[in-house]
Design a protein around this motif. Structure first.
Motif, PDB file in Angstrom:
ATOM      1  N   LEU A 131     -71.244  51.128  24.655  1.00 53.15           N
ATOM      2  CA  LEU A 131     -71.877  51.981  25.676  1.00 53.15           C
ATOM      3  C   LEU A 131     -72.019  53.419  25.176  1.00 53.15           C
ATOM      4  O   LEU A 131     -73.044  54.069  25.407  1.00 53.15           O
ATOM      5  N   GLU A 132     -70.990  53.880  24.472  1.00 56.01           N
ATOM      6  CA  GLU A 132     -71.024  55.224  23.888  1.00 56.01           C
ATOM      7  C   GLU A 132     -72.144  55.328  22.846  1.00 56.01           C
ATOM      8  O   GLU A 132     -72.934  56.268  22.839  1.00 56.01           O
ATOM      9  N   ALA A 133     -72.204  54.321  21.974  1.00 56.03           N
ATOM     10  CA  ALA A 133     -73.218  54.299  20.919  1.00 56.03           C
ATOM     11  C   ALA A 133     -74.618  54.223  21.511  1.00 56.03           C
ATOM     12  O   ALA A 133     -75.543  54.896  21.036  1.00 56.03           O
ATOM     13  N   LYS A 134     -74.801  53.429  22.561  1.00 57.87           N
ATOM     14  CA  LYS A 134     -76.126  53.253  23.179  1.00 57.87           C
ATOM     15  C   LYS A 134     -76.667  54.577  23.707  1.00 57.87           C
ATOM     16  O   LYS A 134     -77.865  54.868  23.582  1.00 57.87           O
ATOM     17  N   ALA A 135     -75.795  55.388  24.261  1.00 59.53           N
ATOM     18  CA  ALA A 135     -76.233  56.683  24.789  1.00 59.53           C
ATOM     19  C   ALA A 135     -76.813  57.552  23.670  1.00 59.53           C
ATOM     20  O   ALA A 135     -77.856  58.195  23.841  1.00 59.53           O
ATOM     21  N   PHE A 136     -76.172  57.559  22.517  1.00 53.68           N
ATOM     22  CA  PHE A 136     -76.695  58.317  21.369  1.00 53.68           C
ATOM     23  C   PHE A 136     -78.018  57.720  20.901  1.00 53.68           C
ATOM     24  O   PHE A 136     -78.986  58.433  20.658  1.00 53.68           O
ATOM     25  N   MET A 137     -78.044  56.386  20.743  1.00 48.96           N
ATOM     26  CA  MET A 137     -79.228  55.713  20.218  1.00 48.96           C
ATOM     27  C   MET A 137     -80.436  55.890  21.140  1.00 48.96           C
ATOM     28  O   MET A 137     -81.557  56.080  20.662  1.00 48.96           O
ATOM     29  N   ASP A 138     -80.211  55.845  22.448  1.00 44.86           N
ATOM     30  CA  ASP A 138     -81.319  55.999  23.400  1.00 44.86           C
ATOM     31  C   ASP A 138     -81.952  57.387  23.321  1.00 44.86           C
ATOM     32  O   ASP A 138     -83.112  57.559  23.697  1.00 44.86           O
ATOM     33  N   ARG A 139     -81.190  58.356  22.838  1.00 39.63           N
ATOM     34  CA  ARG A 139     -81.736  59.711  22.671  1.00 39.63           C
ATOM     35  C   ARG A 139     -82.312  59.907  21.263  1.00 39.63           C
ATOM     36  O   ARG A 139     -82.753  60.995  20.919  1.00 39.63           O
ATOM     37  N   GLY A 140     -82.252  58.842  20.437  1.00 32.37           N
ATOM     38  CA  GLY A 140     -82.763  58.941  19.073  1.00 32.37           C
ATOM     39  C   GLY A 140     -81.808  59.658  18.137  1.00 32.37           C
ATOM     40  O   GLY A 140     -82.189  60.107  17.064  1.00 32.37           O
ATOM     41  N   GLU A 141     -80.537  59.766  18.546  1.00 30.54           N
ATOM     42  CA  GLU A 141     -79.529  60.452  17.736  1.00 30.54           C
ATOM     43  C   GLU A 141     -78.682  59.440  16.975  1.00 30.54           C
ATOM     44  O   GLU A 141     -78.599  58.276  17.354  1.00 30.54           O
ATOM     45  N   LEU A 142     -78.062  59.899  15.912  1.00 33.65           N
ATOM     46  CA  LEU A 142     -77.158  59.040  15.149  1.00 33.65           C
ATOM     47  C   LEU A 142     -75.802  58.941  15.851  1.00 33.65           C
ATOM     48  O   LEU A 142     -75.341  59.894  16.471  1.00 33.65           O
ATOM     49  N   VAL A 143     -75.183  57.770  15.717  1.00 34.29           N
ATOM     50  CA  VAL A 143     -73.839  57.558  16.258  1.00 34.29           C
ATOM     51  C   VAL A 143     -72.861  58.364  15.395  1.00 34.29           C
ATOM     52  O   VAL A 143     -73.022  58.451  14.180  1.00 34.29           O
ATOM     53  N   PRO A 144     -71.834  58.996  16.002  1.00 36.44           N
ATOM     54  CA  PRO A 144     -70.898  59.849  15.239  1.00 36.44           C
ATOM     55  C   PRO A 144     -70.233  59.126  14.059  1.00 36.44           C
ATOM     56  O   PRO A 144     -69.922  57.940  14.130  1.00 36.44           O
ATOM     57  N   ASP A 145     -70.010  59.886  12.988  1.00 35.13           N
ATOM     58  CA  ASP A 145     -69.450  59.351  11.747  1.00 35.13           C
ATOM     59  C   ASP A 145     -68.160  58.567  11.944  1.00 35.13           C
ATOM     60  O   ASP A 145     -68.008  57.493  11.373  1.00 35.13           O
ATOM     61  N   GLU A 146     -67.239  59.116  12.717  1.00 38.63           N
ATOM     62  CA  GLU A 146     -65.928  58.469  12.804  1.00 38.63           C
ATOM     63  C   GLU A 146     -66.037  57.058  13.387  1.00 38.63           C
ATOM     64  O   GLU A 146     -65.290  56.165  12.997  1.00 38.63           O
ATOM     65  N   VAL A 147     -66.984  56.829  14.284  1.00 37.42           N
ATOM     66  CA  VAL A 147     -67.182  55.499  14.869  1.00 37.42           C
ATOM     67  C   VAL A 147     -67.714  54.551  13.797  1.00 37.42           C
ATOM     68  O   VAL A 147     -67.207  53.441  13.600  1.00 37.42           O
TER      69      VAL A 147
END
Length: 193
Positions: free
Chosen positions: A48-64
């Motif tokens: 769910l956290e990753a989807k929020a980033f992806m839906d905005r066209g942003e990269l998922v944070p490095d540590e994840v």
């Protein structure tokens, strides 16, 4: 062990070519996109956290992302090698991957970078969005933001591996077979060395 990074913007054909390269060379496929989509499909907290980033066209944070890669390497100690698809995407991820591999007395052998024009990428992704179920493939504005983000962040990755003379640019437009043959030629050169 042979480790390669298949590099290219969203829609460049990494997934298509990865499948063929894995079959040809017996490598273990590590696609951060697939790992993330699996988390999203299972509606985990990470997903769910990753989807929020992806839906905005942003990269998922490095540590994840780095945590997922470490787990995947640990889960496959007998692999002939790994094909990294969609990772690393930043300088920090490149350095972290090099460090993870060095702990195993391994390294990246080659970075194969697919080059595709922006207009072709947009066309491919909108087309993929008709059947993929991926929300980030259905909106041209989001697609263009992903491409800008890719170029902004990932040029540092190519620069990092160029220092070690490991980057090879491959034309990512043309027939799937022609692109595959060009990729194989570069891998075969390095395996023979």
């Amino acid at each position: 062990m042979f480790n390669l990074i298949l590099f290219g913007p969203p829609g460049s054909g990494k997934g298509t070519q990865s499948e063929r390269l894995i079959a040809q060379y017996g490598l273990k496929h590590l696609s951060t996109g697939d790992l993330l989509r699996s988390e999203i499909a299972h509606q985990t907290q990470l997903g769910l956290e990753a989807k929020a980033f992806m839906d905005r066209g942003e990269l998922v944070p490095d540590e994840v992302v780095i945590g997922m890669i470490r787990s995947a390497l640990d889960a496959n100690p007998q692999a002939k090698g790994f094909l990294f698809d969609g990772f690393p995407r930043t300088q920090a991820q490149s350095e972290a991957l090099d460090a993870l591999l060095a702990q195993r007395n391994e390294a990246i052998n080659v970075v194969l970078a697919l080059e595709v024009s922006e207009e072709e990428l947009v066309k491919r992704l909108l087309n993929r969005g008709l059947t993929s179920g991926r929300s980030d493939d259905t909106n041209e504005e989001v697609i263009r933001a992903r491409i800008v983000e890719y170029h902004k962040k990932t040029s540092a990755v190519a620069d990092h591996y160029r220092k070690f003379d490991k980057v090879v640019m491959i034309k990512g437009e043309g027939s799937i077979d022609d692109i595959f043959n060009a990729l194989c030629a570069e891998i075969n050169k390095r395996q023979a060395a």
